[in-house]
Scaffold this motif. Structure first.
Motif, PDB file in Angstrom:
ATOM      1  N   PRO A  30       0.947  -0.578  -0.293  1.00 49.88           N
ATOM      2  CA  PRO A  30       0.685   0.274  -0.122  1.00 49.88           C
ATOM      3  C   PRO A  30       0.817   1.388   0.250  1.00 49.88           C
ATOM      4  O   PRO A  30       0.461   2.137  -1.179  1.00 49.88           O
ATOM      5  CB  PRO A  30      -1.450  -0.138   1.212  1.00 49.88           C
ATOM      6  CG  PRO A  30      -0.950  -1.760   1.464  1.00 49.88           C
ATOM      7  CD  PRO A  30       0.057  -2.464   0.664  1.00 49.88           C
ATOM      8  N   ILE A  31       2.128   1.361   0.904  1.00 50.36           N
ATOM      9  CA  ILE A  31       2.411   2.313   0.522  1.00 50.36           C
ATOM     10  C   ILE A  31       3.569   3.180  -0.397  1.00 50.36           C
ATOM     11  O   ILE A  31       3.434   4.085  -1.314  1.00 50.36           O
ATOM     12  CB  ILE A  31       3.680   2.106   1.675  1.00 50.36           C
ATOM     13  CG1 ILE A  31       3.288   2.286   3.027  1.00 50.36           C
ATOM     14  CG2 ILE A  31       4.776   3.070   1.953  1.00 50.36           C
ATOM     15  CD1 ILE A  31       3.984   2.094   4.085  1.00 50.36           C
ATOM     16  N   LEU A  35       3.470   6.052  -2.778  1.00 46.17           N
ATOM     17  CA  LEU A  35       4.074   7.188  -3.361  1.00 46.17           C
ATOM     18  C   LEU A  35       4.412   7.191  -4.597  1.00 46.17           C
ATOM     19  O   LEU A  35       4.312   7.838  -5.376  1.00 46.17           O
ATOM     20  CB  LEU A  35       4.968   6.370  -2.862  1.00 46.17           C
ATOM     21  CG  LEU A  35       5.902   6.828  -0.963  1.00 46.17           C
ATOM     22  CD1 LEU A  35       6.365   6.374  -0.771  1.00 46.17           C
ATOM     23  CD2 LEU A  35       5.603   7.565  -1.012  1.00 46.17           C
ATOM     24  N   ALA A  36       3.746   5.775  -5.839  1.00 47.56           N
ATOM     25  CA  ALA A  36       3.607   5.481  -7.214  1.00 47.56           C
ATOM     26  C   ALA A  36       3.191   6.544  -7.464  1.00 47.56           C
ATOM     27  O   ALA A  36       3.514   7.308  -8.539  1.00 47.56           O
ATOM     28  CB  ALA A  36       3.922   4.763  -7.484  1.00 47.56           C
ATOM     29  N   LEU A  37       1.731   6.432  -7.439  1.00 43.45           N
ATOM     30  CA  LEU A  37       0.071   7.703  -6.993  1.00 43.45           C
ATOM     31  C   LEU A  37       1.186   9.026  -7.288  1.00 43.45           C
ATOM     32  O   LEU A  37       0.245   9.868  -7.770  1.00 43.45           O
ATOM     33  CB  LEU A  37      -0.858   7.080  -6.757  1.00 43.45           C
ATOM     34  CG  LEU A  37      -1.583   5.791  -7.106  1.00 43.45           C
ATOM     35  CD1 LEU A  37      -2.511   5.514  -6.481  1.00 43.45           C
ATOM     36  CD2 LEU A  37      -1.760   6.284  -8.719  1.00 43.45           C
ATOM     37  N   GLY A 173     -11.507  -2.716   3.487  1.00 42.79           N
ATOM     38  CA  GLY A 173     -11.550  -1.208   2.148  1.00 42.79           C
ATOM     39  C   GLY A 173     -10.776   0.050   2.268  1.00 42.79           C
ATOM     40  O   GLY A 173     -11.269   0.823   1.574  1.00 42.79           O
ATOM     41  N   GLY A 174      -9.712  -0.073   3.489  1.00 43.11           N
ATOM     42  CA  GLY A 174      -8.894   1.378   4.020  1.00 43.11           C
ATOM     43  C   GLY A 174      -7.994   0.800   2.814  1.00 43.11           C
ATOM     44  O   GLY A 174      -7.293  -0.568   2.097  1.00 43.11           O
ATOM     45  N   LEU A 175      -6.758   1.783   3.008  1.00 43.33           N
ATOM     46  CA  LEU A 175      -6.047   2.077   2.436  1.00 43.33           C
ATOM     47  C   LEU A 175      -4.363   0.553   3.071  1.00 43.33           C
ATOM     48  O   LEU A 175      -3.303   0.530   2.470  1.00 43.33           O
ATOM     49  CB  LEU A 175      -5.161   3.479   2.413  1.00 43.33           C
ATOM     50  CG  LEU A 175      -6.062   4.031   1.047  1.00 43.33           C
ATOM     51  CD1 LEU A 175      -5.485   5.339   1.385  1.00 43.33           C
ATOM     52  CD2 LEU A 175      -5.967   3.986   0.484  1.00 43.33           C
ATOM     53  N   PHE A 176      -4.407   0.801   4.319  1.00 43.70           N
ATOM     54  CA  PHE A 176      -3.276  -0.450   4.909  1.00 43.70           C
ATOM     55  C   PHE A 176      -4.196  -1.231   5.314  1.00 43.70           C
ATOM     56  O   PHE A 176      -5.272  -1.568   5.780  1.00 43.70           O
ATOM     57  CB  PHE A 176      -3.004   1.023   6.426  1.00 43.70           C
ATOM     58  CG  PHE A 176      -2.781   2.122   5.478  1.00 43.70           C
ATOM     59  CD1 PHE A 176      -1.232   2.051   4.636  1.00 43.70           C
ATOM     60  CD2 PHE A 176      -3.396   3.510   5.462  1.00 43.70           C
ATOM     61  CE1 PHE A 176      -0.591   3.117   4.044  1.00 43.70           C
ATOM     62  CE2 PHE A 176      -3.069   4.588   4.894  1.00 43.70           C
ATOM     63  CZ  PHE A 176      -1.315   4.674   4.115  1.00 43.70           C
ATOM     64  N   VAL A 177      -3.352  -2.081   6.137  1.00 41.61           N
ATOM     65  CA  VAL A 177      -3.550  -3.250   6.649  1.00 41.61           C
ATOM     66  C   VAL A 177      -4.009  -3.279   8.093  1.00 41.61           C
ATOM     67  O   VAL A 177      -2.207  -3.105   8.281  1.00 41.61           O
ATOM     68  CB  VAL A 177      -1.872  -4.619   6.564  1.00 41.61           C
ATOM     69  CG1 VAL A 177      -2.923  -5.691   6.826  1.00 41.61           C
ATOM     70  CG2 VAL A 177      -2.623  -4.912   4.707  1.00 41.61           C
ATOM     71  N   TRP A 178      -4.489  -3.432   8.475  1.00 42.18           N
ATOM     72  CA  TRP A 178      -4.758  -3.417   9.587  1.00 42.18           C
ATOM     73  C   TRP A 178      -5.099  -4.831  10.351  1.00 42.18           C
ATOM     74  O   TRP A 178      -6.367  -5.319  10.819  1.00 42.18           O
ATOM     75  CB  TRP A 178      -5.700  -2.340  10.078  1.00 42.18           C
ATOM     76  CG  TRP A 178      -5.198  -1.148  10.145  1.00 42.18           C
ATOM     77  CD1 TRP A 178      -6.074  -0.252   9.584  1.00 42.18           C
ATOM     78  CD2 TRP A 178      -4.270  -0.229  10.430  1.00 42.18           C
ATOM     79  NE1 TRP A 178      -5.326   1.101   8.563  1.00 42.18           N
ATOM     80  CE2 TRP A 178      -4.331   1.030   9.627  1.00 42.18           C
ATOM     81  CE3 TRP A 178      -3.435  -0.505  11.301  1.00 42.18           C
ATOM     82  CZ2 TRP A 178      -2.897   1.790  10.218  1.00 42.18           C
ATOM     83  CZ3 TRP A 178      -2.113   0.839  12.353  1.00 42.18           C
ATOM     84  CH2 TRP A 178      -1.930   1.941  10.874  1.00 42.18           C
TER      85      TRP A 178
END
Length: 234
Positions: A30-31, A35-37, A173-178
């Motif tokens: 995800p990170i 950073l690519a986007l 459904g978020g950006l990061f893994v929790w």
């Protein structure tokens, strides 16, 4: 980045097994995508060596520069997140940092804290020793890189701390893994704030370390980073 993270982790004697590194490993994908986007990664990264800087240059993309203004109304509009110090004299990124926590602890606050450190001749902070506020009369051991005024703070990734920022903290459904392990550790952490706040702080710390590991290896060794400071000391 996995090799750089593992190498950095193995170099730590006191906290290389800390749970925050497991959370970072879970979120490399995800990170990297973010950073690519946001055009923070060099376009020809596949040709770079393990020691070269992986950040896109200042000339090839737009980094928002932090305005240093004492006006409180302006100050409160400054975002939080992770940032990079750019040396205008050397023409390269030299260090990463982050701003997180209560609303007033934004990028301008971070800059002012670092400037205060640079004015302290007794500071043990590696960054402050390399970039003192005034040019030292004699070179200290290891030399110095320049004056603090040579630096420009540039936003690497930022967000408005007055907003919910659910995309950062949503577990489904978020950006990061929790995962459960990370959530349990966050709940047990003594870092101030509720779980949502702790998640945002961890995200800032992950990006700060990610940016640090993207720097040139010589810079990383000269100005080491104490990763995940809020969680290590809590």
């Amino acid at each position: 980045m996995t090799s750089r993270i593992n190498s950095f982790r193995q170099s730590l004697q006191s906290y290389h097994v800390h749970w925050t590194f497991d959370a970072l490993i879970d979120n490399i994908g995800p990170i990297s995508d973010i950073l690519a986007l946001t055009r923070r990664i060099a376009s020809s990264i596949e040709s770079f060596s393990l020691t070269e800087c992986l950040l896109r240059s200042m000339s090839s993309t737009t980094y928002r520069k932090v305005s240093i203004n004492v006006d409180e109304s302006v100050n409160n509009k400054t975002p939080q997140g992770a940032a990079l110090y750019f040396d205008n004299e050397r023409g390269s990124f030299r260090a990463s940092t982050s701003a997180h926590g209560t609303v007033e602890k934004n990028f301008q606050w971070r800059y002012e804290q670092d400037m205060t450190q640079s004015k302290n001749p007794e500071s043990t902070n590696a960054f402050s020793k390399k970039y003192p506020f005034k040019k030292p009369s004699l070179h200290t051991e290891g030399g110095y890189h320049g004056k603090f005024d040579d630096l420009q703070l540039c936003i690497g990734i930022g967000f408005d701390p007055t907003k919910a920022n659910k995309c950062f903290t949503r577990e489904e459904g978020g950006l990061f893994v929790w995962n459960d392990a990370t959530l349990n550790r966050l709940n047990q952490s003594k870092v101030a704030g509720d779980l949502e706040t702790k998640k945002r702080i961890l995200v800032c710390c992950m990006f700060e370390l990610f940016f640090h590991l993207m720097l040139d290896a010589r810079i990383r060794s000269d100005i080491p980073l104490k990763a995940f400071r809020p969680f290590i000391v809590s």
